[in-house]
Design an enzyme around this catalytic site. Structure first.
Site, PDB file in Angstrom:
ATOM      1  N   HIS A  91      27.892  37.873  43.131  1.00  0.00           N
ATOM      2  CA  HIS A  91      28.261  36.869  43.177  1.00  0.00           C
ATOM      3  C   HIS A  91      28.536  35.734  44.325  1.00  0.00           C
ATOM      4  CE1 HIS A  91      30.211  40.340  46.470  1.00  0.00           C
ATOM      5  NE2 HIS A  91      30.902  39.170  46.913  1.00  0.00           N
ATOM      6  N   LYS A 132      23.998  32.478  48.651  1.00  0.00           N
ATOM      7  CA  LYS A 132      23.738  31.835  49.610  1.00  0.00           C
ATOM      8  C   LYS A 132      21.995  32.391  49.966  1.00  0.00           C
ATOM      9  CE  LYS A 132      28.181  34.497  51.442  1.00  0.00           C
ATOM     10  NZ  LYS A 132      29.067  35.270  52.131  1.00  0.00           N
ATOM     11  N   HIS A 179      28.112  27.926  47.893  1.00  0.00           N
ATOM     12  CA  HIS A 179      26.792  29.694  47.017  1.00  0.00           C
ATOM     13  C   HIS A 179      27.720  29.536  46.357  1.00  0.00           C
ATOM     14  CE1 HIS A 179      30.336  31.768  48.333  1.00  0.00           C
ATOM     15  NE2 HIS A 179      30.084  31.663  47.512  1.00  0.00           N
ATOM     16  N   HIS A 197      35.953  31.764  43.461  1.00  0.00           N
ATOM     17  CA  HIS A 197      36.632  31.249  45.034  1.00  0.00           C
ATOM     18  C   HIS A 197      37.674  30.558  44.886  1.00  0.00           C
ATOM     19  CE1 HIS A 197      34.477  33.143  48.474  1.00  0.00           C
ATOM     20  NE2 HIS A 197      34.121  33.192  47.872  1.00  0.00           N
ATOM     21  N   ASP A 220      36.366  41.077  46.397  1.00  0.00           N
ATOM     22  CA  ASP A 220      35.698  40.341  47.492  1.00  0.00           C
ATOM     23  C   ASP A 220      36.448  40.100  49.009  1.00  0.00           C
ATOM     24  OD1 ASP A 220      33.437  38.770  48.631  1.00  0.00           O
ATOM     25  OD2 ASP A 220      33.738  36.791  47.629  1.00  0.00           O
TER      26      ASP A 220
END
Length: 203
Positions: free
Chosen positions: A62, A66, A91, A116, A144
């Site tokens: 996930h 990054k 990301h 997100h 998360d």
């Protein structure tokens, strides 16, 4: 051919996670813990074995995007400015691009892209609302945040589990799917019956 693709996907997941550990040791273990917690929630919802495999891979990958974000931003020991925050937000898109060339990873890609997103439509990158957010992404969103808050980060110490559960419970119905929050609370507390997603919405 399908078995070969699955083995290739598993090898790449291992390679990607090793790259993450080497480049961002401050987050070492985060992806594995998120994946494990997400699987516990999914098990209570009756996920099939193939769906669980897709979720596991999404959890492990996930944050793979990054790798495309500047290390100085990721490890900054202070709040990010607007430009830095915008860079970090990208990301999720970068992560889907890492997965795109691998056919067996494609079913996990929506969860990586959308973890997100927020239940009320204020998340990113697509501003999806409610059940328009992929189910696996809704699970990862809760797992998360729980893991991020209960572990040390470069910009703050870990927050006690009880406080984190209260923070997440407060976000039910706005940031998070209320049913997933209920499952998290019961999973972490180890008591009560699981609240399952309606069967039609399961993978």
């Amino acid at each position: 051919m399908r078995e070969h693709e699955e083995r290739q996907a598993d090898r790449l997941v291992r390679v990607y996670t090793r790259l993450m550990r080497r480049r961002i040791p401050e987050e070492c273990g985060h992806a594995a813990r998120v994946s494990a917690l997400a699987e516990r929630i999914a098990a209570a919802m009756g996920f099939t074995a193939p769906a669980m495999r897709r979720l596991r891979r999404a959890g492990l990958l996930h944050d793979v995007g990054k790798l495309n974000v500047r290390l100085a931003v990721i490890t900054k020991p202070a709040l990010l400015n607007d430009a830095e925050y915008a860079e970090v937000r990208r990301h999720v898109v970068y992560g889907t691009l890492w997965m795109l060339p691998v056919p067996a990873l494609l079913p996990s890609m929506p969860a990586v892209l959308c973890h997100h997103e927020c239940w009320d439509g204020t998340g990113y990158p697509l501003r999806l609302v409610g059940r328009a957010i992929p189910l696996m992404a809704r699970i990862l969103a809760v797992a998360d945040v729980f893991d991020a808050l209960t572990n040390d980060r470069v910009y703050r110490p870990a927050i006690p589990v009880g406080e984190v559960l209260a923070i997440i419970a407060e976000g039910a119905g706005t940031l998070f799917d209320p049913a997933i929050v209920a499952l998290l609370l019961r999973t972490v507390a180890g008591s009560g019956d699981a609240v399952a997603e309606p069967s039609a919405a399961r993978p």
